[in-house]
Design a protein around this motif. Structure first.
Motif, short mmCIF file in Angstrom:
data_model
loop_
_atom_site.label_atom_id
_atom_site.label_comp_id
_atom_site.label_asym_id
_atom_site.label_seq_id
_atom_site.Cartn_x
_atom_site.Cartn_y
_atom_site.Cartn_z
N ILE A 194 108.23 -75.51 44.83
CA ILE A 194 106.99 -75.27 44.08
C ILE A 194 106.80 -73.77 43.93
CG2 ILE A 194 104.49 -75.61 44.02
CD1 ILE A 194 106.02 -78.25 43.84
N SER B 116 104.39 -74.18 38.90
CA SER B 116 104.28 -75.56 39.37
C SER B 116 103.00 -75.77 40.17
CB SER B 116 105.48 -75.93 40.24
OG SER B 116 106.68 -75.80 39.52
N MET C 291 99.77 -78.61 39.57
CA MET C 291 99.63 -79.72 40.52
C MET C 291 98.27 -80.39 40.40
SD MET C 291 101.52 -78.40 43.96
CE MET C 291 101.85 -80.04 44.61
N ASP D 79 99.38 -85.23 43.51
CA ASP D 79 100.65 -84.56 43.81
C ASP D 79 100.63 -83.99 45.22
OD1 ASP D 79 101.58 -85.01 41.19
OD2 ASP D 79 100.69 -83.12 40.49
N VAL D 80 99.51 -83.36 45.57
CA VAL D 80 99.39 -82.73 46.88
C VAL D 80 99.25 -83.78 47.98
CG1 VAL D 80 98.05 -81.10 48.29
CG2 VAL D 80 98.34 -80.68 45.84
N TYR E 158 94.41 -78.58 48.76
CA TYR E 158 94.06 -78.80 47.35
C TYR E 158 92.68 -78.26 47.03
CZ TYR E 158 93.17 -80.68 42.81
OH TYR E 158 92.85 -80.76 41.47
#
Length: 132
Positions: free
Chosen positions: A82, A86, A90, A94-95, A110
Motif C-alpha cells: 500500500i 492506494s 482505501m 478494505d482496512v 481507518y
C-alpha cells in the motif's frame, strides 16, 4: 498518547520520557526540527517523506503508521504494498477485512488516520466542495 494505545505499542523505541512523542502532522504542515535539525521522529540522514500522501512510497506509509503507534499493523501495509495513492483509495471494508489486522486497531487506523488523510487530500483537490 502512546500509553493509551495498547494494541499497537509505543510510537517509537527512541522516544523517552523527556522527548516528545512523534505525532503525525496533517499534510502540508512541516515538522518542528529536533536538536540536530531533523524533524522529530525522522531518523537523521533519511529524507523526509513528502507532505502530500499521494507521493508516499510503501515505506513512507509504513513509517507513518509506525510513528502513529501501530508498528505491528504497519507491516500489513507493507505486505499488501500500500503506497500513498492506494492508501487514499482505501475504503473502510478494505482496512477492516483486506489487511488481516485486528478489528480494534483497524477501526482506529481507518477513522483517525486514513479518513483524515483522505478528507485533507480531497478537500484540497475540490475547492468548490462538490465531493462533500
Amino acid at each position: 498518547m502512546a500509553a493509551m494505545n495498547k494494541e499497537g505499542g509505543s510510537a517509537s523505541a527512541a522516544t523517552g520520557p523527556d522527548s516528545p512523542s512523534p505525532v503525525p502532522l496533517p499534510p502540508g504542515k512541516p515538522a518542528l526540527p529536533g536538536a540536530d535539525g531533523t524533524p522529530f521522529g525522522c531518523p537523521s540522514g533519511r529524507k523526509e517523506k513528502p507532505a502530500d500522501p499521494v507521493e508516499w512510497t510503501v515505506m513512507d506509509v509504513v513509517e507513518y503508521f509506525t510513528e502513529a503507534g501501530f508498528p505491528e499493523q504497519a507491516t500489513a501495509f507493507q505486505e499488501q504494498e500500500i503506497d500513498g495513492k492506494s492508501l487514499l483509495l482505501m475504503q473502510r471494508t478494505d482496512v477492516l477485512t483486506g489487511l488481516s489486522i485486528r478489528l480494534g486497531p483497524a477501526l482506529k487506523i481507518y477513522e483517525h488516520h486514513i479518513k483524515v488523510l483522505q478528507q485533507g487530500h480531497f478537500e484540497d483537490d475540490d475547492p468548490d466542495g462538490f465531493l462533500g
